[in-house]
Scaffold this motif. Structure first.
Motif, short mmCIF file in Angstrom:
data_model
loop_
_atom_site.label_atom_id
_atom_site.label_comp_id
_atom_site.label_asym_id
_atom_site.label_seq_id
_atom_site.Cartn_x
_atom_site.Cartn_y
_atom_site.Cartn_z
N ALA A 27 -30.87 -23.53 -21.18
CA ALA A 27 -31.01 -24.89 -20.67
C ALA A 27 -29.95 -25.73 -21.37
O ALA A 27 -29.94 -25.81 -22.60
CB ALA A 27 -32.41 -25.44 -20.96
N ALA A 29 -27.62 -29.42 -21.40
CA ALA A 29 -27.39 -30.79 -20.93
C ALA A 29 -25.94 -30.95 -20.50
O ALA A 29 -25.09 -30.08 -20.75
CB ALA A 29 -27.73 -31.78 -22.05
N CYS A 63 -30.39 -34.48 -22.80
CA CYS A 63 -31.31 -33.82 -23.72
C CYS A 63 -32.76 -34.12 -23.41
O CYS A 63 -33.64 -33.29 -23.67
CB CYS A 63 -30.98 -34.21 -25.16
SG CYS A 63 -29.43 -33.48 -25.71
N LEU A 66 -34.19 -31.41 -21.29
CA LEU A 66 -34.19 -30.03 -21.78
C LEU A 66 -35.59 -29.41 -21.84
O LEU A 66 -35.76 -28.24 -21.45
CB LEU A 66 -33.51 -29.92 -23.14
CG LEU A 66 -31.99 -30.08 -23.13
CD1 LEU A 66 -31.45 -30.10 -24.56
CD2 LEU A 66 -31.32 -28.97 -22.32
N ALA A 83 -31.62 -23.68 -25.89
CA ALA A 83 -31.52 -25.09 -25.49
C ALA A 83 -30.31 -25.71 -26.16
O ALA A 83 -30.17 -25.66 -27.38
CB ALA A 83 -32.79 -25.85 -25.89
N GLY A 85 -27.65 -29.17 -26.32
CA GLY A 85 -27.44 -30.57 -25.98
C GLY A 85 -26.77 -31.32 -27.11
O GLY A 85 -26.58 -30.79 -28.21
#
Length: 164
Positions: A27, A29, A63, A66, A83, A85
């Motif tokens: 994931a 951003a 973010c 996320l 994740a 970002g």
């Protein structure tokens, strides 16, 4: 210095076959394009080095989004989630709200799903600090790579519980 005391992240060569079997979702951003592209490239390269050539990548606006992207990956039973970002402090409380929401949301996804989430969200005072951590040429750290390796190493450790 941010990286002081960090463990050496590596996967045992004996586990490389296990890595290739993992389904990994990322994931990521979109804010701070140059930094984000570097984080994502680093994460992809780290995964490819482990034999994970095609992670699923979900790009979201920022973010704050996320956790919902990580939650969707967890619902689809990925073995590990990365994740990525960037949040750069500004002159308003926005920084604290976004950082807290992203961190708390990602922790909640990991704990409730039991799926490791590699935390590659840069929370910096300046864009230069983010650049130093993004794995760009001349950067002192590579948080995209670290987040990917952390997620995979944790997934392997959790799988190992069933083998003992």
């Amino acid at each position: 210095m941010s990286g002081t005391g960090a463990p050496e992240l590596a996967v045992d060569p004996a586990d490389l076959r296990k890595c290739a079997q993992l389904r990994v979702g990322v994931a990521a951003a979109r804010w701070h394009t140059e930094i984000m592209d570097a984080l994502l490239d680093s994460a992809r390269k780290a995964l490819a080095d482990l034999g994970i050539d095609e992670p699923t990548v979900l790009r979201v606006p920022g973010c704050f989004e996320l956790p919902v992207a990580a939650h969707a990956l967890a619902k689809h039973r990925y073995d590990a989630i990365v994740a990525l970002g960037v949040v750069v402090r500004g002159g308003t409380p926005h920084f604290e709200y976004v950082c807290r929401a992203a961190t708390d949301g990602l922790v909640k996804v990991a704990v409730e799903s039991g799926i490791p989430v590699g935390f590659g969200v840069l929370t910096c005072d300046t864009e230069q600090q983010a650049r130093e951590r993004a794995g760009l040429p001349g950067s002192s750290e590579d948080k995209g790579r670290e987040a990917a390796l952390s997620a995979v190493a944790t997934a392997l450790a959790l799988r190992g519980l069933g083998e003992k």
